[in-house]
Design a protein around this motif. Structure first.
Motif, mmCIF file in Angstrom:
data_model
loop_
_atom_site.group_PDB
_atom_site.id
_atom_site.type_symbol
_atom_site.label_atom_id
_atom_site.label_comp_id
_atom_site.label_asym_id
_atom_site.label_seq_id
_atom_site.Cartn_x
_atom_site.Cartn_y
_atom_site.Cartn_z
ATOM 1 N N UNK A 189 0.829 -1.216 0.000
ATOM 2 C CA UNK A 189 0.000 0.000 0.000
ATOM 3 C C UNK A 189 0.861 1.263 0.000
ATOM 4 N N UNK A 190 2.061 1.158 0.575
ATOM 5 C CA UNK A 190 2.904 2.342 0.765
ATOM 6 C C UNK A 190 3.824 2.634 -0.418
ATOM 7 N N UNK A 191 3.689 1.877 -1.524
ATOM 8 C CA UNK A 191 4.609 2.041 -2.658
ATOM 9 C C UNK A 191 4.649 3.483 -3.152
ATOM 10 N N UNK A 192 3.489 4.073 -3.427
ATOM 11 C CA UNK A 192 3.449 5.452 -3.934
ATOM 12 C C UNK A 192 3.810 6.479 -2.858
ATOM 13 N N UNK A 193 3.198 6.423 -1.635
ATOM 14 C CA UNK A 193 3.590 7.386 -0.605
ATOM 15 C C UNK A 193 5.080 7.335 -0.263
ATOM 16 N N UNK A 194 5.676 6.115 -0.330
ATOM 17 C CA UNK A 194 7.089 6.000 0.037
ATOM 18 C C UNK A 194 7.982 6.760 -0.948
ATOM 19 N N UNK A 195 7.658 6.692 -2.247
ATOM 20 C CA UNK A 195 8.430 7.454 -3.239
ATOM 21 C C UNK A 195 8.365 8.944 -2.935
ATOM 22 N N UNK A 196 7.160 9.412 -2.572
ATOM 23 C CA UNK A 196 6.974 10.837 -2.263
ATOM 24 C C UNK A 196 7.788 11.243 -1.044
ATOM 25 N N UNK A 197 7.671 10.456 0.046
ATOM 26 C CA UNK A 197 8.381 10.776 1.294
ATOM 27 C C UNK A 197 9.890 10.698 1.089
ATOM 28 N N UNK A 198 10.326 9.698 0.328
ATOM 29 C CA UNK A 198 11.760 9.535 0.048
ATOM 30 C C UNK A 198 12.307 10.762 -0.665
ATOM 31 N N UNK A 199 11.559 11.248 -1.653
ATOM 32 C CA UNK A 199 12.025 12.404 -2.424
ATOM 33 C C UNK A 199 11.986 13.683 -1.588
ATOM 34 N N UNK A 200 10.950 13.821 -0.738
ATOM 35 C CA UNK A 200 10.858 15.015 0.115
ATOM 36 C C UNK A 200 11.956 15.038 1.174
ATOM 37 N N UNK A 201 12.294 13.852 1.697
ATOM 38 C CA UNK A 201 13.295 13.777 2.759
ATOM 39 C C UNK A 201 14.714 13.924 2.204
ATOM 40 N N UNK A 202 14.950 13.320 1.050
ATOM 41 C CA UNK A 202 16.285 13.386 0.429
ATOM 42 C C UNK A 202 16.147 13.925 -0.997
ATOM 43 N N UNK A 242 1.204 -8.232 -3.664
ATOM 44 C CA UNK A 242 1.755 -7.087 -4.403
ATOM 45 C C UNK A 242 1.039 -6.834 -5.735
ATOM 46 N N UNK A 243 0.058 -7.681 -6.070
ATOM 47 C CA UNK A 243 -0.700 -7.466 -7.313
ATOM 48 C C UNK A 243 -1.617 -6.258 -7.175
ATOM 49 N N UNK A 244 -2.322 -6.217 -6.037
ATOM 50 C CA UNK A 244 -3.362 -5.196 -5.882
ATOM 51 C C UNK A 244 -2.942 -4.022 -5.011
ATOM 52 N N UNK A 245 -2.092 -4.284 -4.003
ATOM 53 C CA UNK A 245 -1.868 -3.245 -2.987
ATOM 54 C C UNK A 245 -1.219 -1.971 -3.529
ATOM 55 N N UNK A 246 -0.204 -2.009 -4.442
ATOM 56 C CA UNK A 246 0.341 -0.733 -4.935
ATOM 57 C C UNK A 246 -0.710 0.108 -5.669
ATOM 58 N N UNK A 247 -1.564 -0.551 -6.466
ATOM 59 C CA UNK A 247 -2.600 0.188 -7.205
ATOM 60 C C UNK A 247 -3.635 0.782 -6.237
ATOM 61 N N UNK A 263 -1.312 5.492 5.013
ATOM 62 C CA UNK A 263 -0.447 5.075 6.124
ATOM 63 C C UNK A 263 -1.284 4.489 7.268
ATOM 64 N N UNK A 264 -2.426 5.116 7.566
ATOM 65 C CA UNK A 264 -3.321 4.605 8.623
ATOM 66 C C UNK A 264 -3.847 3.219 8.244
ATOM 67 N N UNK A 265 -4.257 3.057 6.983
ATOM 68 C CA UNK A 265 -4.765 1.766 6.512
ATOM 69 C C UNK A 265 -3.675 0.689 6.591
ATOM 70 N N UNK A 266 -2.456 1.034 6.138
ATOM 71 C CA UNK A 266 -1.338 0.076 6.180
ATOM 72 C C UNK A 266 -1.027 -0.312 7.623
ATOM 73 N N UNK A 267 -1.068 0.666 8.551
ATOM 74 C CA UNK A 267 -0.831 0.369 9.974
ATOM 75 C C UNK A 267 -1.907 -0.569 10.508
ATOM 76 N N UNK A 268 -3.176 -0.350 10.078
ATOM 77 C CA UNK A 268 -4.273 -1.212 10.496
ATOM 78 C C UNK A 268 -4.101 -2.649 10.007
ATOM 79 N N UNK A 269 -3.653 -2.805 8.751
ATOM 80 C CA UNK A 269 -3.427 -4.147 8.194
ATOM 81 C C UNK A 269 -2.299 -4.846 8.967
ATOM 82 N N UNK A 270 -1.241 -4.093 9.301
ATOM 83 C CA UNK A 270 -0.125 -4.664 10.070
ATOM 84 C C UNK A 270 -0.591 -5.121 11.452
ATOM 85 N N UNK A 271 -1.434 -4.305 12.120
ATOM 86 C CA UNK A 271 -1.981 -4.691 13.428
ATOM 87 C C UNK A 271 -2.857 -5.940 13.323
#
Length: 395
Positions: free
Chosen positions: A25-38, A143-148, A163-171
């Motif tokens: 689920x975090x594939x797209x947000x992670x690219x954004x955060x990675x670019x903003x941080x570095x 990984x078929x559905x979650x990035x989309x 991020x909230x949804x991904x945290x919920x799935x992890x819990x």
């Protein structure tokens, strides 16, 4: 017995699916955060973060596998899933802490070694390759559905919801292990029960590693895993950007590509793998998988048209039979009380490659000045009407 029912492959499948669905689920947000941080040297930093994580996985996986041979699988499933998913909520709280915890989580990010040992405890030898194929196929399915889904929710509702949804799935995954997963290691195979005193000799991973290291088959398999997974891990770290910037895929086409290749991988690792193992044997199945991998890497590299990428994706799906076939071979050549440590060695080497591959590719990007901000330029050019140019070569 704690948990629901008898231990089964399906318990292992649910644990793997939920863990990697949360990360997908975090594939797209992670690219954004990675670019903003570095903003400078994005890919180099990505490579370094995964490099540290991979090195720690390599060092810790055999130890965790060996301890699970002594203390049982369930406790270590809980430990590995908890620490693997611990960085997820930090993405929105503090990006710096998020990347720091991702690096450190490599110590416990070895769920596959415990899962494969869990499966080895409850299956017969002739069933094992099919069971490992099912676990690997579930990883692909997550990984078929979650990035989309993550990309759509991020665009519609913002990264915070993802991020909230991904945290919920992890819990949910942690709760499932606590309440539903039964212990797979029989009591008589464990020298002591959980919580009882244990001597270092009983849990010493190096004693187990020395014993395994004397087995030439396991050593050769470890070398095979390293040489095959290093280029694959590096390719995964950069391939979707390559499709966007070089081949000209839109974000929707990339999501479709992930979906199609994922579905084909599931078929390859369940139906095709079982047929091949029965008809041509374990070793030849591994060789065939490696042959498909060589072909898909070369095809991705030399292909210049979109249809070539789709064709190479189909070949890549076939190459996904290699790892479950390797895990089945190594489990067959190992004693029942050593399953955790050998699966830990294989997972540790994959973890090392997951670090070294992106680090190597990140360094190549750095050398050739490839940065993530070029994606914005590509999207703008694609949407805007092309300007009139005096010289066609200007474009």
């Amino acid at each position: 017995r704690q948990g629901i029912g008898e231990p089964s492959v399906y318990h292992a499948v649910v644990v793997i699916f939920l863990e990697f669905f949360a990360w997908g689920l975090l594939t797209t947000p992670m690219l954004t955060v990675l670019h903003q941080t570095f903003p400078q040297h994005t890919f180099l930093m990505n490579g370094l973060i995964h490099g540290v994580k991979g090195l720690l996985s390599f060092l810790s996986a055999p130890l965790i596998g060996a301890l699970s041979d002594v203390w049982g699988r369930k406790s270590f499933l809980l430990l590995t899933v908890f620490f693997t998913c611990a960085p997820i909520p930090l993405m929105k709280i503090s990006p710096w802490w998020y990347f720091a915890v991702i690096s450190m989580s490599g110590v416990f990010a070895v769920t596959f070694s415990v899962i494969f040992a869990y499966v080895a405890d409850i299956t017969q030898e002739h069933e094992r390759s099919t069971a490992y194929g099912l676990v690997s196929a579930t990883f692909a399915a997550s990984l078929v559905t979650s990035p989309a889904i993550g990309a759509y929710l991020s665009q519609a509702y913002g990264d915070t919801l993802v991020v909230v949804l991904a945290s919920g799935v992890a819990l949910l995954d942690i709760g499932f292990i606590l309440l539903a997963v039964p212990e797979s290691l029989p009591e008589e195979m464990r020298p002591v029960s959980w919580g009882a005193p244990i001597s270092w000799e009983q849990a010493d991973p190096f004693a187990s590693l020395r014993k395994v290291g004397q087995d030439s088959t396991v050593l050769l398999i470890c070398i095979t895993v390293f040489l095959s997974y290093l280029p694959e891990a590096g390719q995964y770290s950069s391939f979707f950007l390559y499709l966007r910037q070089v081949i000209g895929f839109s974000s929707e086409t990339v999501a479709a590509f992930i979906g199609v290749v994922g579905i084909l991988s599931i078929l390859a690792q369940t139906v095709v793998l079982g047929i091949l193992m029965r008809s041509i044997g374990n070793k030849n199945t591994i060789l065939l998988g490696l042959g498909f991998q060589i072909l898909q890497l070369a095809w991705y590299g030399f292909g210049s048209q979109p249809w070539m990428m789709w064709a190479a994706g189909a070949v890549a799906a076939m190459s996904s039979i290699t790892f479950p076939a390797i895990s089945a071979m190594v489990s067959r050549s190992t004693d029942p009380d050593q399953q955790g440590v050998v699966q830990g060695m294989i997972t540790g080497i994959r973890g090392l490659c997951n670090g070294l591959g992106p680090a190597l590719y990140g360094f190549v990007f750095y050398l050739f000045h490839v940065e993530l901000n070029e994606m914005a330029e590509v999207e703008t050019l694609g949407k805007a009407s092309k300007p009139n140019m005096a010289n066609p070569t200007d474009e």
